[in-house]
Design a protein around this motif. Sequence first.
Motif, PDB file in Angstrom:
ATOM      1  N   UNK A  37      10.126  -9.411  -2.735  1.00 54.06           N
ATOM      2  CA  UNK A  37       9.959  -8.550  -1.808  1.00 54.06           C
ATOM      3  C   UNK A  37       8.245  -8.449  -1.494  1.00 54.06           C
ATOM      4  N   UNK A  38       7.825  -8.156  -0.290  1.00 56.30           N
ATOM      5  CA  UNK A  38       6.637  -8.072   0.092  1.00 56.30           C
ATOM      6  C   UNK A  38       6.093  -6.761  -0.489  1.00 56.30           C
ATOM      7  N   UNK A  39       4.805  -6.955  -0.731  1.00 60.22           N
ATOM      8  CA  UNK A  39       4.137  -5.844  -1.400  1.00 60.22           C
ATOM      9  C   UNK A  39       2.708  -5.235  -0.485  1.00 60.22           C
ATOM     10  N   UNK A  40       2.784  -4.541   0.507  1.00 62.64           N
ATOM     11  CA  UNK A  40       1.715  -4.233   1.276  1.00 62.64           C
ATOM     12  C   UNK A  40       0.651  -3.762   0.287  1.00 62.64           C
ATOM     13  N   UNK A  41      -0.432  -3.898   0.742  1.00 61.54           N
ATOM     14  CA  UNK A  41      -1.532  -3.268   0.256  1.00 61.54           C
ATOM     15  C   UNK A  41      -1.715  -1.686   0.139  1.00 61.54           C
ATOM     16  N   UNK A  42      -1.659  -1.136  -0.797  1.00 57.84           N
ATOM     17  CA  UNK A  42      -1.616   0.536  -0.705  1.00 57.84           C
ATOM     18  C   UNK A  42      -3.217   1.291  -0.757  1.00 57.84           C
ATOM     19  N   UNK A  43      -3.292   1.990  -0.343  1.00 59.01           N
ATOM     20  CA  UNK A  43      -4.589   2.782  -0.464  1.00 59.01           C
ATOM     21  C   UNK A  43      -4.878   2.856  -2.001  1.00 59.01           C
ATOM     22  N   UNK A  51      -3.109  -6.672 -10.250  1.00 53.77           N
ATOM     23  CA  UNK A  51      -2.763  -6.908 -11.273  1.00 53.77           C
ATOM     24  C   UNK A  51      -1.108  -6.423 -11.737  1.00 53.77           C
ATOM     25  N   UNK A  52      -0.901  -5.418 -11.100  1.00 55.09           N
ATOM     26  CA  UNK A  52       0.631  -4.951 -11.332  1.00 55.09           C
ATOM     27  C   UNK A  52       1.553  -5.710 -10.435  1.00 55.09           C
ATOM     28  N   UNK A  53       1.132  -6.083  -9.334  1.00 58.62           N
ATOM     29  CA  UNK A  53       1.866  -7.042  -8.551  1.00 58.62           C
ATOM     30  C   UNK A  53       2.155  -8.668  -9.090  1.00 58.62           C
ATOM     31  N   UNK A  54       1.015  -8.914  -9.620  1.00 58.49           N
ATOM     32  CA  UNK A  54       0.899 -10.527 -10.149  1.00 58.49           C
ATOM     33  C   UNK A  54       1.824 -10.388 -11.407  1.00 58.49           C
ATOM     34  N   UNK A  55       1.714  -9.406 -12.184  1.00 54.31           N
ATOM     35  CA  UNK A  55       2.741  -9.358 -13.476  1.00 54.31           C
ATOM     36  C   UNK A  55       4.272  -9.169 -13.111  1.00 54.31           C
ATOM     37  N   UNK A  56       4.347  -8.343 -11.943  1.00 47.35           N
ATOM     38  CA  UNK A  56       5.614  -8.145 -11.481  1.00 47.35           C
ATOM     39  C   UNK A  56       6.431  -9.338 -10.896  1.00 47.35           C
ATOM     40  N   UNK A  57       5.470 -10.215 -10.250  1.00 48.79           N
ATOM     41  CA  UNK A  57       5.934 -11.545  -9.627  1.00 48.79           C
ATOM     42  C   UNK A  57       6.340 -12.545 -10.862  1.00 48.79           C
ATOM     43  N   UNK A 127      -1.530 -13.788  -0.645  1.00 44.41           N
ATOM     44  CA  UNK A 127      -1.371 -13.366   0.737  1.00 44.41           C
ATOM     45  C   UNK A 127       0.067 -13.470   1.062  1.00 44.41           C
ATOM     46  N   UNK A 128       0.703 -14.263   0.610  1.00 46.27           N
ATOM     47  CA  UNK A 128       2.200 -14.308   0.864  1.00 46.27           C
ATOM     48  C   UNK A 128       2.919 -13.155   0.432  1.00 46.27           C
ATOM     49  N   UNK A 129       2.332 -12.709  -0.826  1.00 46.93           N
ATOM     50  CA  UNK A 129       2.922 -11.511  -1.490  1.00 46.93           C
ATOM     51  C   UNK A 129       2.483 -10.117  -0.649  1.00 46.93           C
ATOM     52  N   UNK A 130       1.379 -10.023  -0.325  1.00 48.85           N
ATOM     53  CA  UNK A 130       0.873  -8.917   0.487  1.00 48.85           C
ATOM     54  C   UNK A 130       0.721  -8.718   1.631  1.00 48.85           C
TER      55      UNK A 130
END
Length: 193
Positions: A37-43, A51-57, A127-130
């Motif tokens: 799933x794409x993880x758009x940048x959050x505020x 760091x969280x997205x990298x670990x989740x991937x 960049x693909x993830x976010x």
Amino acid sequence: ASDGDVERAARLLNELVRAEVELEDVLGVRRTRNYPPERPLLPGDVTTQAEQDAQELRDWLGIGAGPVVDALSILDLKLGIRVYVRALPSKISGLFAHDEQAGACILLNASHPPERFRQSAIHEMAHFVSSRSDADVLGAGDAMGSRKERYADCFARAFLTPARAVRQQFREITAGQSHLTRRHVILLANAFR
């Protein structure tokens, strides 16, 4: 882009993708995509999110906490991203683009040393993830001021050297020692390539 080298690299990526898609069409091959799933940048703090997205991937891919030995296999075989490696001007590390028909595509600089090459590959994967819809060119000396670039840089570092694994390896390497030495740092760097 107003930079001729970047324009030529983007044109090369387009040509490589077009040729591969045409060949797949002729052969009746359908490329398998395994996109998370794409993880758009959050505020907020992009470092924490990266760091969280990298670990989740890493968890989603099932690659564990160890070093990433072959980034290209993760990109191509596990995710289904089209990856191309060609000699590019030294100031260009990599390019990322996404098209609905062709999918995600990355071009990496074959002339860069393995450590930089691996970092660039995962940076482009970030960049693909976010932000899949936004193309990216990673160049030497690029200002890391934008949130997207800071995210991608932090994501790559966290993906390649997950904090928990680094801490564990650090404890093992320095066990019984009274102070940190260069040898410890070299062993730790070697462990994570």
